[in-house]
Design a protein around this motif. Structure first.
Motif, mmCIF file in Angstrom:
data_model
loop_
_atom_site.group_PDB
_atom_site.id
_atom_site.type_symbol
_atom_site.label_atom_id
_atom_site.label_comp_id
_atom_site.label_asym_id
_atom_site.label_seq_id
_atom_site.Cartn_x
_atom_site.Cartn_y
_atom_site.Cartn_z
ATOM 1 N N ALA A 109 0.925 -1.164 -0.051
ATOM 2 C CA ALA A 109 0.017 -0.195 0.074
ATOM 3 C C ALA A 109 0.931 1.261 0.086
ATOM 4 C CB ALA A 109 -1.054 0.110 1.347
ATOM 5 N N PRO B 151 4.736 3.026 4.430
ATOM 6 C CA PRO B 151 4.070 2.376 5.135
ATOM 7 C C PRO B 151 4.478 1.932 6.501
ATOM 8 C CG PRO B 151 4.660 1.322 2.925
ATOM 9 C CD PRO B 151 5.401 2.499 3.216
ATOM 10 N N ILE C 18 -7.155 0.684 9.061
ATOM 11 C CA ILE C 18 -6.655 -0.539 8.395
ATOM 12 C C ILE C 18 -7.612 -1.399 7.531
ATOM 13 C CG2 ILE C 18 -6.684 -1.969 10.332
ATOM 14 C CD1 ILE C 18 -3.767 -1.681 7.881
ATOM 15 N N LEU D 254 -8.630 0.325 4.190
ATOM 16 C CA LEU D 254 -7.121 0.520 3.505
ATOM 17 C C LEU D 254 -7.040 -1.036 2.944
ATOM 18 C CD1 LEU D 254 -4.148 2.332 4.235
ATOM 19 C CD2 LEU D 254 -3.892 -0.157 4.143
ATOM 20 N N VAL E 36 -6.851 -2.126 -0.874
ATOM 21 C CA VAL E 36 -5.695 -2.945 -1.486
ATOM 22 C C VAL E 36 -5.953 -4.074 -2.099
ATOM 23 C CG1 VAL E 36 -3.400 -3.902 -1.106
ATOM 24 C CG2 VAL E 36 -4.155 -1.697 0.162
ATOM 25 N N LEU F 31 -2.148 -8.920 5.048
ATOM 26 C CA LEU F 31 -3.313 -8.743 6.133
ATOM 27 C C LEU F 31 -2.930 -8.667 7.407
ATOM 28 C CD1 LEU F 31 -6.356 -9.676 5.623
ATOM 29 C CD2 LEU F 31 -5.756 -11.968 6.427
ATOM 30 N N SER F 32 -3.380 -7.665 8.016
ATOM 31 C CA SER F 32 -2.909 -7.073 9.252
ATOM 32 C C SER F 32 -3.678 -7.865 10.347
ATOM 33 C CB SER F 32 -3.289 -5.413 9.392
ATOM 34 O OG SER F 32 -3.569 -5.108 10.685
ATOM 35 N N GLU G 136 -0.758 -12.583 3.269
ATOM 36 C CA GLU G 136 0.547 -12.610 4.038
ATOM 37 C C GLU G 136 0.067 -12.277 5.454
ATOM 38 O OE1 GLU G 136 4.006 -10.456 2.839
ATOM 39 O OE2 GLU G 136 3.918 -11.320 0.852
ATOM 40 N N ASP H 199 7.528 -12.271 7.406
ATOM 41 C CA ASP H 199 8.740 -11.767 8.384
ATOM 42 C C ASP H 199 9.039 -12.669 9.434
ATOM 43 O OD1 ASP H 199 8.211 -9.131 6.979
ATOM 44 O OD2 ASP H 199 6.997 -8.186 8.637
ATOM 45 N N TRP I 190 19.757 -10.524 6.324
ATOM 46 C CA TRP I 190 21.120 -9.799 6.434
ATOM 47 C C TRP I 190 22.090 -10.400 7.278
ATOM 48 C CZ3 TRP I 190 18.465 -4.334 6.291
ATOM 49 C CH2 TRP I 190 17.960 -4.077 4.855
ATOM 50 N N GLY J 189 14.534 -9.080 1.173
ATOM 51 C CA GLY J 189 15.612 -7.907 1.445
ATOM 52 C C GLY J 189 16.837 -8.515 0.480
ATOM 53 N N TYR K 244 15.504 -5.412 -3.354
ATOM 54 C CA TYR K 244 15.807 -4.390 -4.355
ATOM 55 C C TYR K 244 16.791 -4.773 -5.524
ATOM 56 C CZ TYR K 244 13.745 -1.231 -1.004
ATOM 57 O OH TYR K 244 12.937 -0.707 -0.123
ATOM 58 N N PRO L 52 9.433 -1.978 -5.086
ATOM 59 C CA PRO L 52 7.945 -1.823 -5.337
ATOM 60 C C PRO L 52 7.755 -0.861 -6.417
ATOM 61 C CG PRO L 52 8.071 -1.953 -2.940
ATOM 62 C CD PRO L 52 9.730 -1.637 -3.486
HETATM 63 P P1 C2E Z 1 6.694 -6.151 4.234
HETATM 64 O O1 C2E Z 1 5.275 -7.058 4.005
HETATM 65 O O2 C2E Z 1 7.600 -7.472 5.086
HETATM 66 O O3 C2E Z 1 6.941 -5.990 2.880
HETATM 67 C C1 C2E Z 1 8.429 -5.750 2.420
HETATM 68 C C2 C2E Z 1 8.951 -4.494 2.626
HETATM 69 O O4 C2E Z 1 10.556 -4.446 2.404
HETATM 70 C C3 C2E Z 1 8.453 -3.323 1.596
HETATM 71 O O5 C2E Z 1 8.513 -2.269 2.521
HETATM 72 C C4 C2E Z 1 9.406 -3.382 0.660
HETATM 73 O O6 C2E Z 1 9.621 -2.206 0.039
HETATM 74 C C5 C2E Z 1 10.561 -3.618 1.727
HETATM 75 N N1 C2E Z 1 11.747 -4.257 0.759
HETATM 76 C C6 C2E Z 1 11.837 -5.299 -0.202
HETATM 77 N N2 C2E Z 1 12.932 -5.463 -0.802
HETATM 78 C C7 C2E Z 1 13.877 -4.797 -0.002
HETATM 79 C C8 C2E Z 1 15.228 -4.709 0.046
HETATM 80 O O7 C2E Z 1 16.075 -5.331 -0.927
HETATM 81 N N3 C2E Z 1 15.742 -3.848 0.877
HETATM 82 C C9 C2E Z 1 15.178 -2.933 1.809
HETATM 83 N N4 C2E Z 1 15.815 -2.220 2.443
HETATM 84 N N5 C2E Z 1 13.717 -3.172 1.722
HETATM 85 C C10 C2E Z 1 13.224 -4.047 0.982
HETATM 86 P P2 C2E Z 1 7.308 -1.349 2.394
HETATM 87 O O8 C2E Z 1 6.602 -1.365 1.031
HETATM 88 O O9 C2E Z 1 7.932 0.026 2.852
HETATM 89 O O10 C2E Z 1 6.341 -1.865 3.393
HETATM 90 C C11 C2E Z 1 6.563 -1.966 4.710
HETATM 91 C C12 C2E Z 1 5.691 -2.882 5.517
HETATM 92 O O11 C2E Z 1 4.327 -2.217 5.496
HETATM 93 C C13 C2E Z 1 5.312 -4.067 4.819
HETATM 94 O O12 C2E Z 1 6.429 -5.029 5.193
HETATM 95 C C14 C2E Z 1 4.031 -4.572 5.595
HETATM 96 O O13 C2E Z 1 4.165 -5.102 6.528
HETATM 97 C C15 C2E Z 1 3.160 -3.122 5.678
HETATM 98 N N6 C2E Z 1 2.319 -3.038 4.637
HETATM 99 C C16 C2E Z 1 2.666 -2.427 3.380
HETATM 100 N N7 C2E Z 1 1.458 -2.409 2.675
HETATM 101 C C17 C2E Z 1 0.586 -3.014 3.393
HETATM 102 C C18 C2E Z 1 -0.920 -3.362 3.081
HETATM 103 O O14 C2E Z 1 -1.474 -3.366 2.231
HETATM 104 N N8 C2E Z 1 -1.434 -3.816 4.241
HETATM 105 C C19 C2E Z 1 -0.830 -4.213 5.501
HETATM 106 N N9 C2E Z 1 -1.532 -4.856 6.490
HETATM 107 N N10 C2E Z 1 0.326 -3.950 5.509
HETATM 108 C C20 C2E Z 1 1.266 -3.401 4.700
#
Ligand code: C2E
Ligand code: MG
Ligand code: MG
Length: 622
Positions: free
Chosen positions: A409, A421, A434, A437, A441, A466-467, A497, A527, A554, A582, A603, A608
């Motif tokens: 999102a 996020p 949430i 939201l 999504v 899914l939160s 997830e 995670d 890591w 990651g 990355y 994304p």
């Molecule tokens: P997540 O579900 O563990 O999503 C992966 C996060 O890791 C994403 O951050 C992504 O951009 C980041 N990431 C992926 N590859 C790499 C990498 O190689 N290096 C680094 N440093 N970061 C990487 P993002 O998009 O900022 O999302 C963060 C968290 O926010 C997500 O972690 C998830 O827990 C939550 N989130 C995002 N969208 C939603 C959603 O629609 N609903 C819910 N409930 N939670 C969301």
């Protein structure tokens, strides 16, 4: 010739008011300073009025110079007094005296004063001749000037009426109307010297409506209350440098119910006394609910004050013959960030004070402000259906070909910048947004799948987060099913997830997952390794894939041990596939592939991307 029956009682009333004004604690704000000037002017106008009238009656006994000085002085002060009433009106309307507009409006005052000053030579206002005092040809300029400022004050008050508090509008209109009546009566009956009485009356109205200390003094010791706090903030926030330090007695309500109201009130009074004695250059406020605030000259003073207060709270407070140790937490704000309105500063400070938990902890309310901005953007995005969905590819570890993607999102702030996020998801969970939201999504991801994208991109599945809060919705599976139906989407291709954190409520979550599973949804554990992992629990959930948290990935990459490879083997034997999150470099990709990860996300492959960019980048050749 003159009738003094009004002027002496008026003087007595004014002196009484003066003694009240000086006997009580005052807020050092502009309104008070203007009022003080008004009191002084009123006193001098009355003195000059009496002396000049007396002298005019027996003009033969006095020199022409003295008669000129007394009458001239009276007129100068008379005009200054009306101008000071006008300045007070500007003050209550929060119009800066230094503004261009306010400075322009002072021109008639300066002209009239100049005419009065030049009267010696011109005789424009009055003259002293053989028969004593006589009005000059421009005498009425005094009335014109008086009327000008009254009309201007009334117009300004009425123009801003809708934005003013009723009490402010009523007080402002009342004293200005009293002055209008005074001016008319003076015009009709000049010999009665009643203008001074009407002006005294106007001053009494000002005192009662705006400056009565009971309006802004706290009833708990020598501190000011919330109203006083707002008045002071209104003024100090315009200074180039300022800081406000707030602190709160922790668990105030609990302590109050345990200790009893009287003992707690005594403590509040003791703290108030301490603050006003220990920090004579700061203004202390008690904002109820165990919350205090102090104004400081700048951020550095604020830090020093904080340390001093904290040290004092390490000592007990002696109330009702017992020693009480109280814990406090701080919040502060300073001029480095413009927080806009007084309301915003006050709200944020109170919010910050209710969100600090540990003793001695300190938050700067600018952070709270950021949260408020994010909440606003979140609310807007959710309500206007503007939550965006970005996609991040998940590739097969053996050939790095696209297998699936994770939907993430995104929302934007007022300037269109993306908000992380990591910042808005916790707020969305706290505020309940949430649910909407998450639904948006999910809906947008289903719509994406429906548009034939899965096939054209070679995607097997899409992951949606899914939160835990969403899992608490009883009708979650019906809602998601309805969305699927709208978009002809297949649930097997939409993986949900969930994090280990959601597994806290074991029984409830199992029921929820069962309902979703029956509808054909598949689950992914997100995670893994970031929280308290409980392997035996993982076994009981219908996961198809486990995503290893990037911190764990890591850690392994930097210091290889056998833990992660063993875990992955175990998961494989339980039938789960594994995704490593990651992945940023080819070396990481190789290392994680080697220990058995089936999928990679990171990355290195792509950040994304907005849906259209994702399609452009990954569309298979036709
Ligand atoms: P997540 O579900 O563990 O999503 C992966 C996060 O890791 C994403 O951050 C992504 O951009 C980041 N990431 C992926 N590859 C790499 C990498 O190689 N290096 C680094 N440093 N970061 C990487 P993002 O998009 O900022 O999302 C963060 C968290 O926010 C997500 O972690 C998830 O827990 C939550 N989130 C995002 N969208 C939603 C959603 O629609 N609903 C819910 N409930 N939670 C969301
Ligand atoms: Mg995720
Ligand atoms: Mg994750």
């Amino acid at each position: 010739m003159w009738n003094y029956s009004f002027v002496f009682p008026s003087m007595l009333i004014l002196l009484t008011l003066l003694s009240f004004f000086f006997a009580r604690r005052r807020l050092p704000i502009r309104q008070n300073r203007i009022f003080l000037g008004l009191l002084a002017l009123q006193l001098w106008v009355m003195v000059f009025d009496i002396l000049s009238s007396r002298a005019d009656e027996s003009y033969a006994q006095y020199s022409a110079g003295l008669l000129h000085a007394l009458n001239g002085g009276f007129f100068l002060l008379f005009i200054a007094r009306i101008f000071w009433f006008y300045r007070f009106t500007l003050g209550i309307l929060d119009i800066a005296l230094s503004s261009r507009w306010a400075r322009l409006s002072a021109i008639p005052f300066y002209i009239t004063e100049a005419v009065c000053l030049s009267n010696f030579a011109t005789g424009a206002i009055f003259s002293i001749g053989e028969n004593g005092y006589a009005r000059g040809p421009f005498y009425n300029i005094l009335y014109v000037c008086f009327a000008f400022y009254l009309v201007l004050s009334l117009v300004l008050l009425l123009r801003r009426a809708r934005h003013l508090k009723r009490s402010v509008l009523a007080g402002g209109l009342a004293y200005n109307l009293v002055l209008v009546v005074g001016n008319v009566v003076r015009f009709l009956l000049p010999q009665y010297l009643v203008m001074d009485t009407f002006c005294t009356l106007a001053i009494v109205i000002i005192y009662l409506s705006f400056l009565n200390p009971d309006l802004y003094l706290s009833d708990r010791g020598p501190t000011f209350n919330m109203r006083g706090f707002r008045l002071v903030l209104q003024e100090i926030r315009q200074r180039p440098k300022y800081a406000v330090l707030g602190f709160v007695l922790q668990n105030y309500n609990n302590e109050r119910s345990i200790l009893g109201g009287d003992q707690m009130d005594e403590c509040i009074s003791l703290i108030s006394q301490y603050l006003s004695k220990a920090f004579p250059h700061c203004l202390p406020f008690y904002l109820r609910g165990g919350r205090f605030a102090l104004t400081c000259a700048d951020a550095e003073t604020c830090e020093r004050t904080k340390a001093q207060i904290l040290a004092r709270f390490h000592q007990p407070w002696r109330a009702h013959a017992s020693d009480l140790y109280l814990n406090i937490a701080f919040a502060s704000v300073d001029s480095s960030v413009n927080l806009g309105s007084v309301d915003r500063i006050v709200n944020n400070l109170v919010l910050a004070l209710s969100s600090v938990h540990s003793t001695g902890e300190s938050v700067n309310i600018q952070e709270i402000d950021q949260q408020i901005d994010i909440t606003r953007s979140l609310e807007q995005a959710v309500e206007r259906d503007q939550v965006e969905v970005f996609l991040q590819p998940v590739v097969r570890s053996d050939n790095h070909q696209l297998a699936g993607a994770e939907a993430l999102a995104r929302i934007r702030d007022a300037s269109g910048q993306l908000i992380s996020p990591a910042l808005f998801i916790p707020i969305a969970e706290r505020t309940g947004y949430i649910n909407q939201l998450g639904q948006q999504v999910f809906e947008k991801t289903c719509a994406f799948a429906d548009e034939g994208n899965l096939k054209s991109l070679g995607l097997e599945w899409l992951n949606v987060n899914l939160s835990p809060i969403q899992c608490m919705q009883r009708d979650l599976s019906e809602r998601f099913n309805a969305i699927l139906a709208r978009h002809n989407a297949s649930p097997e291709r939409l993986h949900l997830e969930i994090t280990e954190q959601s597994m806290g409520d074991y029984v409830h979550l199992q029921q929820q997952l069962k309902a979703l599973l029956e509808r054909g949804f598949r689950f992914v554990l997100d995670d893994f390794g970031s929280g308290y992992s409980n392997l035996s629990r993982v076994k009981h959930y219908p996961f198809i894939n486990i995503k290893i948290d990037m911190e764990v990935v890591w850690d392994y990459f930097h210091e290889r041990d056998s833990l992660l490879p063993t875990l992955i083997q175990g998961f494989h034997s339980m039938g789960f596939t594994i995704t490593a999150e990651g992945i940023e470099t080819p070396e990481m990709a190789d290392a994680l592939t080697e220990i058995g990860c089936d999928y990679l996300q990171g990355y290195m492959f792509s950040k994304p991307l907005p849906m259209d960019e994702f399609v452009q980048k990954y569309r298979l050749p036709a």
